[in-house]
Design a protein around this motif. Sequence first.
Motif, PDB file in Angstrom:
ATOM      1  N   HIS A   1     -23.470  73.957  29.643  1.00  0.00           N
ATOM      2  CA  HIS A   1     -22.493  74.974  29.245  1.00  0.00           C
ATOM      3  C   HIS A   1     -23.049  76.381  29.538  1.00  0.00           C
ATOM      4  O   HIS A   1     -22.366  77.230  30.107  1.00  0.00           O
TER       5      HIS A   1
ATOM      6  N   MET B   1      -9.815  69.308  36.253  1.00  0.00           N
ATOM      7  CA  MET B   1     -11.092  68.573  36.388  1.00  0.00           C
ATOM      8  C   MET B   1     -12.167  69.106  35.445  1.00  0.00           C
ATOM      9  O   MET B   1     -13.162  68.441  35.189  1.00  0.00           O
TER      10      MET B   1
ATOM     11  N   GLY C   1     -13.656  67.001  32.619  1.00  0.00           N
ATOM     12  CA  GLY C   1     -14.558  65.887  32.887  1.00  0.00           C
ATOM     13  C   GLY C   1     -13.816  64.662  33.364  1.00  0.00           C
ATOM     14  O   GLY C   1     -12.586  64.647  33.439  1.00  0.00           O
TER      15      GLY C   1
ATOM     16  N   LYS D   1     -18.556  65.769  20.165  1.00  0.00           N
ATOM     17  CA  LYS D   1     -17.212  65.967  20.718  1.00  0.00           C
ATOM     18  C   LYS D   1     -16.209  65.493  19.672  1.00  0.00           C
ATOM     19  O   LYS D   1     -16.448  64.492  18.994  1.00  0.00           O
TER      20      LYS D   1
ATOM     21  N   VAL E   1     -19.205  67.888  42.125  1.00  0.00           N
ATOM     22  CA  VAL E   1     -20.285  67.774  41.142  1.00  0.00           C
ATOM     23  C   VAL E   1     -21.597  67.375  41.838  1.00  0.00           C
ATOM     24  O   VAL E   1     -22.683  67.743  41.392  1.00  0.00           O
TER      25      VAL E   1
HETATM   26  N1  FAQ Z   1     -18.272  69.805  36.072  1.00  0.00           N
HETATM   27  O1  FAQ Z   1     -19.581  61.728  30.158  1.00  0.00           O
HETATM   28  P1  FAQ Z   1     -18.896  62.979  30.534  1.00  0.00           P
HETATM   29  C1  FAQ Z   1     -16.223  78.317  30.944  1.00  0.00           C
HETATM   30  C2  FAQ Z   1     -20.562  65.739  33.992  1.00  0.00           C
HETATM   31  S1  FAQ Z   1     -17.491  77.312  30.509  1.00  0.00           S
HETATM   32  C3  FAQ Z   1     -19.514  69.344  36.280  1.00  0.00           C
HETATM   33  O2  FAQ Z   1     -17.456  63.077  30.246  1.00  0.00           O
HETATM   34  P2  FAQ Z   1     -19.533  65.002  28.542  1.00  0.00           P
HETATM   35  C4  FAQ Z   1     -16.225  79.744  30.489  1.00  0.00           C
HETATM   36  C5  FAQ Z   1     -21.117  65.564  32.593  1.00  0.00           C
HETATM   37  O3  FAQ Z   1     -21.951  66.620  32.222  1.00  0.00           O
HETATM   38  C6  FAQ Z   1     -17.141  75.757  31.316  1.00  0.00           C
HETATM   39  N2  FAQ Z   1     -20.010  68.261  35.635  1.00  0.00           N
HETATM   40  O4  FAQ Z   1     -19.703  64.227  29.933  1.00  0.00           O
HETATM   41  C7  FAQ Z   1     -15.913  80.633  31.606  1.00  0.00           C
HETATM   42  C8  FAQ Z   1     -21.862  64.265  32.721  1.00  0.00           C
HETATM   43  O5  FAQ Z   1     -23.104  64.577  33.342  1.00  0.00           O
HETATM   44  P3  FAQ Z   1     -24.466  63.717  33.200  1.00  0.00           P
HETATM   45  C9  FAQ Z   1     -18.097  74.750  30.874  1.00  0.00           C
HETATM   46  C10 FAQ Z   1     -19.186  67.645  34.757  1.00  0.00           C
HETATM   47  O6  FAQ Z   1     -20.645  65.959  28.430  1.00  0.00           O
HETATM   48  C11 FAQ Z   1     -14.597  80.849  32.002  1.00  0.00           C
HETATM   49  C12 FAQ Z   1     -20.996  63.482  33.679  1.00  0.00           C
HETATM   50  O7  FAQ Z   1     -20.236  64.432  34.394  1.00  0.00           O
HETATM   51  N3  FAQ Z   1     -17.730  74.258  29.564  1.00  0.00           N
HETATM   52  O8  FAQ Z   1     -15.389  77.850  31.622  1.00  0.00           O
HETATM   53  C13 FAQ Z   1     -17.874  68.079  34.512  1.00  0.00           C
HETATM   54  O9  FAQ Z   1     -19.323  64.042  27.425  1.00  0.00           O
HETATM   55  C14 FAQ Z   1     -14.331  81.697  33.076  1.00  0.00           C
HETATM   56  C15 FAQ Z   1     -20.090  62.512  32.938  1.00  0.00           C
HETATM   57  O10 FAQ Z   1     -19.108  63.223  32.112  1.00  0.00           O
HETATM   58  C16 FAQ Z   1     -18.546  73.460  28.877  1.00  0.00           C
HETATM   59  O11 FAQ Z   1     -19.624  73.132  29.330  1.00  0.00           O
HETATM   60  C17 FAQ Z   1     -17.425  69.209  35.208  1.00  0.00           C
HETATM   61  N4  FAQ Z   1     -16.185  69.690  35.051  1.00  0.00           N
HETATM   62  O12 FAQ Z   1     -18.155  65.793  28.736  1.00  0.00           O
HETATM   63  C18 FAQ Z   1     -16.955  81.272  32.283  1.00  0.00           C
HETATM   64  C19 FAQ Z   1     -18.042  73.025  27.521  1.00  0.00           C
HETATM   65  N5  FAQ Z   1     -17.324  67.255  33.604  1.00  0.00           N
HETATM   66  O13 FAQ Z   1     -24.329  62.826  32.001  1.00  0.00           O
HETATM   67  C20 FAQ Z   1     -16.655  82.103  33.360  1.00  0.00           C
HETATM   68  C21 FAQ Z   1     -18.983  72.101  26.804  1.00  0.00           C
HETATM   69  C22 FAQ Z   1     -18.241  66.319  33.308  1.00  0.00           C
HETATM   70  O14 FAQ Z   1     -24.536  62.987  34.479  1.00  0.00           O
HETATM   71  C23 FAQ Z   1     -15.341  82.313  33.751  1.00  0.00           C
HETATM   72  N6  FAQ Z   1     -19.080  70.815  27.438  1.00  0.00           N
HETATM   73  N7  FAQ Z   1     -19.368  66.549  33.995  1.00  0.00           N
HETATM   74  O15 FAQ Z   1     -25.557  64.732  33.056  1.00  0.00           O
HETATM   75  C24 FAQ Z   1     -18.237  69.771  27.197  1.00  0.00           C
HETATM   76  O16 FAQ Z   1     -17.294  69.862  26.429  1.00  0.00           O
HETATM   77  C25 FAQ Z   1     -18.540  68.467  27.875  1.00  0.00           C
HETATM   78  O17 FAQ Z   1     -19.868  68.514  28.341  1.00  0.00           O
HETATM   79  C26 FAQ Z   1     -17.556  68.113  29.032  1.00  0.00           C
HETATM   80  C27 FAQ Z   1     -18.033  66.814  29.703  1.00  0.00           C
HETATM   81  C28 FAQ Z   1     -16.156  67.901  28.496  1.00  0.00           C
HETATM   82  C29 FAQ Z   1     -17.556  69.220  30.091  1.00  0.00           C
END
Ligand code: FAQ
Length: 309
Positions: free
Chosen positions: A38, A193, A196, A214, A268
């Motif tokens: 994050h 996307m 996740g 979560k 990714v």
């Molecule tokens: N991109 O088992 P899950 C923002 C990975 S901040 C890349 O479902 P999890 C502010 C995942 O890490 C945006 N990788 O994983 C802003 C896991 O990796 P591993 C960021 C991804 O953690 C706005 C694997 O795939 N927000 O936007 C993605 O339970 C404008 C399997 O996935 C956060 O980080 C992806 N999209 O759920 C800044 C919020 N999705 O295990 C500037 C906090 C998944 O291989 C401008 N994070 N992966 O290492 C979360 O809520 C969760 O970590 C999820 C993923 C929902 C992102």
Amino acid sequence: MNLEQDFDATIARDQRIEPRDWMPDGYRKTMIRQVAQHAHSEIIGMQPEGDWITRAPSLRRKAILLAKVQDEAGHGLYLYSAAETLGADRDDLTERLIGGRQKYSSIFNYPTLTFADVGVIGWLVDGAAICNQVPLCRSSYGPYARAMIRICKEESFHQRQGYELLMTMMSGTQAQRDMVQDATDRWWWPSLMMFGPPDAQSTNTAQSMVWKIKRHTNDELRQRFVDMSVPQAEKLGVTLPDPDLKWNAERGHYDFGEIDWAHFKEVVSGNGPCNEIRLTRRRKAHEGGQWVRDAAAAHAAKQQRKEAV
Ligand code: FAQ
């Protein structure tokens, strides 16, 4: 009660786990992974919009954009501090990011081609971020949940500035309206996307839900985002680029088309349109900041010597 039972009871009571509390290794590891990812996303996320700071169309837009990008830096630093409370080392996390060993959000690997992209990032990307992060204010790890409260307040301002920017462009010329539509076409699917992989392929969700890291699954939050975005698009006067998007009265939700998960995996894995640019720039900035870190360390050592005398 042993330590593990105590931890389970704290989670069951919906109370927070704090840095000094015992926690299972897996919990610590998953929290560090999520918080670091994050934090990296916020820092890398400064780049797509940052590209428009020098080209913003007015002083007002420039001041707003500068403030937004600075907020993102603040969120990143705040989150790295939260990761440190878990025993992570900030330098190590940075090395992992620039070495391509730790992920950041897929959404930041797309180019910002026109100023409308700045508005669409605010509307859709910050909109998706809020949708995902508001429930994280109730996440079980105290420092992360508390960080989310402040971050969500700022993201909500970011979302509104994006929407306001787009509203302004939509009341402008046909060329401006076309730009907004084009940016919407390019950012809609990548925004979906951000939540996740689908639940069936999400390796971490089940355990993270048990630990109350979560509060909702990826698919639940994605659906919530779609439901929230459709009326906003209508009000704005843009078409979301999905012919299968339609209200399903039985489900009480919008149905939407198939997401290109093969493309998501490519992005990714480092093969998105801008992955190389993002990491190279981050690496350069880190190297360029070496003298600042050296100076700060030398100053701290000097202060310590003075105190010791
Ligand atoms: N991109 O088992 P899950 C923002 C990975 S901040 C890349 O479902 P999890 C502010 C995942 O890490 C945006 N990788 O994983 C802003 C896991 O990796 P591993 C960021 C991804 O953690 C706005 C694997 O795939 N927000 O936007 C993605 O339970 C404008 C399997 O996935 C956060 O980080 C992806 N999209 O759920 C800044 C919020 N999705 O295990 C500037 C906090 C998944 O291989 C401008 N994070 N992966 O290492 C979360 O809520 C969760 O970590 C999820 C993923 C929902 C992102």
